[in-house]
Design an enzyme around this catalytic site. Sequence first.
Site, short mmCIF file in Angstrom:
data_model
loop_
_atom_site.label_atom_id
_atom_site.label_comp_id
_atom_site.label_asym_id
_atom_site.label_seq_id
_atom_site.Cartn_x
_atom_site.Cartn_y
_atom_site.Cartn_z
CG ASP A 156 36.80 5.61 10.63
OD1 ASP A 156 35.98 5.31 9.77
OD2 ASP A 156 36.52 5.75 11.84
CG ASP A 159 26.12 15.43 4.15
OD1 ASP A 159 26.48 14.31 4.56
OD2 ASP A 159 25.06 15.63 3.52
CD GLU A 209 32.15 6.72 9.51
OE1 GLU A 209 32.23 5.87 10.42
OE2 GLU A 209 31.16 6.78 8.74
#
Length: 186
Positions: free
Chosen positions: A59, A76, A103
């Site tokens: 993460d 992005d 994410e």
Amino acid sequence: MRRKDVETKLQVANNLLSKNANLDPLTGLPNRRFYDSFLKGKWQEVIESKASISLIIIDIDHFKTFNDDYGHQVGDEVLVVVGKTLAQCIRASTDLIARYGGEEFVAIVPNMSEHKTLQLAERMRQQISALEFKSKQITISLGSATVHPDQTSDLASLFKQADQALYDAKAQGRNRACHAKSDLGK
């Protein structure tokens, strides 16, 4: 002759569609759909070969900050850079890095001990921590689990263990890797 051309073009289009259905369009990595299929296949392989399988959940720490401070386009870009960096850390022939969603990324690593899996997770963490984006350091938290499954083992438990280890990594301050103790299989 014309029918043959149409069939060939249709086959090419179907192959491309099938490939694209399994890829995350942003990062170019396998997507969650492919991850699910790959994990089920590897799970059966390691049961038959009496080997281990590890799962690492990754993460990006404070990812929302990148989106809030710089916009979604920069967010992005961070996802793409992180995905490529993670992919460079694995054994391409046997392991898988996939974008799980948002994410989060996942790595499937068969035939690797708990110790080696934690070393791999730590190497991933270090590689990402060395990155800077817009003068801001990128860090990740990782949770991993390793099991030696048998026919009675539950695949969902592997994810739950890795997810709990990820939660532990975040609770301990983020930018770290934690490994779960296995209660599955041997």
